[in-house]
Write a protein that holds these residues in place. Sequence first.
Motif, PDB file in Angstrom:
ATOM      1  N   ASN A  30       0.829  -1.206   0.000  1.00  9.88           N
ATOM      2  CA  ASN A  30       0.000   0.000   0.000  1.00  9.88           C
ATOM      3  C   ASN A  30       0.865   1.258   0.000  1.00  9.88           C
ATOM      4  O   ASN A  30       0.570   2.233  -0.698  1.00  9.88           O
ATOM      5  CB  ASN A  30      -0.920   0.004   1.219  1.00  9.88           C
ATOM      6  CG  ASN A  30      -2.120   0.907   1.037  1.00  9.88           C
ATOM      7  OD1 ASN A  30      -3.088   0.550   0.385  1.00  9.88           O
ATOM      8  ND2 ASN A  30      -2.061   2.100   1.604  1.00  9.88           N
ATOM      9  N   ILE A  59     -14.646  -0.389   2.859  1.00  8.62           N
ATOM     10  CA  ILE A  59     -13.233  -0.057   3.047  1.00  8.62           C
ATOM     11  C   ILE A  59     -13.032   1.454   2.995  1.00  8.62           C
ATOM     12  O   ILE A  59     -12.257   2.026   3.773  1.00  8.62           O
ATOM     13  CB  ILE A  59     -12.377  -0.757   1.978  1.00  8.62           C
ATOM     14  CG1 ILE A  59     -12.347  -2.268   2.243  1.00  8.62           C
ATOM     15  CG2 ILE A  59     -10.953  -0.197   1.963  1.00  8.62           C
ATOM     16  CD1 ILE A  59     -11.686  -3.068   1.144  1.00  8.62           C
ATOM     17  N   ALA A  60     -13.749   2.132   2.076  1.00  8.69           N
ATOM     18  CA  ALA A  60     -13.654   3.594   1.985  1.00  8.69           C
ATOM     19  C   ALA A  60     -14.159   4.250   3.268  1.00  8.69           C
ATOM     20  O   ALA A  60     -13.560   5.221   3.756  1.00  8.69           O
ATOM     21  CB  ALA A  60     -14.458   4.088   0.789  1.00  8.69           C
ATOM     22  N   GLY A  82     -11.573   3.740   5.965  1.00  6.47           N
ATOM     23  CA  GLY A  82     -10.459   4.648   5.727  1.00  6.47           C
ATOM     24  C   GLY A  82     -10.788   6.082   6.122  1.00  6.47           C
ATOM     25  O   GLY A  82      -9.916   6.824   6.592  1.00  6.47           O
ATOM     26  N   PHE A 122      -5.623   3.409   8.537  1.00  2.00           N
ATOM     27  CA  PHE A 122      -6.014   2.298   7.664  1.00  2.00           C
ATOM     28  C   PHE A 122      -5.909   2.729   6.200  1.00  2.00           C
ATOM     29  O   PHE A 122      -5.481   1.958   5.340  1.00  2.00           O
ATOM     30  CB  PHE A 122      -7.450   1.856   7.978  1.00  2.00           C
ATOM     31  CG  PHE A 122      -7.941   0.719   7.126  1.00  2.00           C
ATOM     32  CD1 PHE A 122      -7.652  -0.599   7.459  1.00  2.00           C
ATOM     33  CD2 PHE A 122      -8.684   0.962   5.975  1.00  2.00           C
ATOM     34  CE1 PHE A 122      -8.096  -1.645   6.663  1.00  2.00           C
ATOM     35  CE2 PHE A 122      -9.138  -0.085   5.178  1.00  2.00           C
ATOM     36  CZ  PHE A 122      -8.837  -1.388   5.528  1.00  2.00           C
ATOM     37  N   LEU A 123      -6.292   3.965   5.934  1.00  2.00           N
ATOM     38  CA  LEU A 123      -6.196   4.497   4.574  1.00  2.00           C
ATOM     39  C   LEU A 123      -4.747   4.510   4.110  1.00  2.00           C
ATOM     40  O   LEU A 123      -4.449   4.194   2.955  1.00  2.00           O
ATOM     41  CB  LEU A 123      -6.776   5.913   4.542  1.00  2.00           C
ATOM     42  CG  LEU A 123      -6.907   6.582   3.170  1.00  2.00           C
ATOM     43  CD1 LEU A 123      -7.961   5.888   2.333  1.00  2.00           C
ATOM     44  CD2 LEU A 123      -7.244   8.054   3.339  1.00  2.00           C
ATOM     45  N   SER A 180      -5.828   0.479   2.701  1.00  2.00           N
ATOM     46  CA  SER A 180      -7.024   0.700   1.881  1.00  2.00           C
ATOM     47  C   SER A 180      -6.833   0.261   0.429  1.00  2.00           C
ATOM     48  O   SER A 180      -7.667  -0.454  -0.135  1.00  2.00           O
ATOM     49  CB  SER A 180      -7.431   2.175   1.926  1.00  2.00           C
ATOM     50  OG  SER A 180      -6.357   2.990   1.453  1.00  2.00           O
ATOM     51  N   SER A 235      -8.204  -3.389  -1.027  1.00  2.00           N
ATOM     52  CA  SER A 235      -9.247  -3.223  -2.050  1.00  2.00           C
ATOM     53  C   SER A 235      -8.886  -3.958  -3.328  1.00  2.00           C
ATOM     54  O   SER A 235      -9.706  -4.691  -3.893  1.00  2.00           O
ATOM     55  CB  SER A 235      -9.469  -1.733  -2.345  1.00  2.00           C
ATOM     56  OG  SER A 235      -9.934  -1.050  -1.206  1.00  2.00           O
TER      57      SER A 235
END
Length: 203
Positions: free
Chosen positions: A20, A163-164, A167, A173-174, A178, A182
């Motif tokens: 990520n 998930i959005a 986040g 988490f974002l 994220s 995803s």
Amino acid sequence: MKINQLAQYLEWVMKFAYLNILWLGFTLLGVGLFGFFPATMTSFILLKSFIVDGETEWTAQDFFSCYKKVFFRSNKLGCICWLILGSLGINFHIVLTSEEPLFIGLRIPILLAIIGTLSMLVYVFPISVYWGRSMYQTFFSAGCFALAFPVQTAKVLALLILIACIGFLFPMFLLFFSGSVSMYLVLKNYVLLQIKIDKQSME
């Protein structure tokens, strides 16, 4: 045994966090707009090697090498996606703000078109990464998948929305999960559906 499993899960968590960060970093490297799609396609390629082949060694050097290879193709693919979504978004804004009876009647059809388009776009990058098809074949196949598997597609879209939301509530988490999570869910869903199709074709 449980300790080994826990260690393996923690290792996967670290690898997804690392992926990520690479995705975000290389997105910024391309000044956001031009880096987002190459970074996304590169992440899908690395995740494909993980899901299909079980490979989990992701290095910044590997990411950059793949990033350069897919830079123009991914941006071309992304521009088509943006054009499709942009045109639908503009049309939806027009009918949403207009009080003309004709435009009011078009609100639901355009909203359904947007949902259908999002359903199709879920499969665009997985198909492009999995098969390396032409632009036309990629979008055509993505549309076919969205029509053939509406329930699975709806589940994936719901998970992406979830998930959005996570986040938005938890910025950390974002930052760390994220994007990678995803893309993993999207690609895993596609691979499972493709395996299902392959089995049916062999029967």
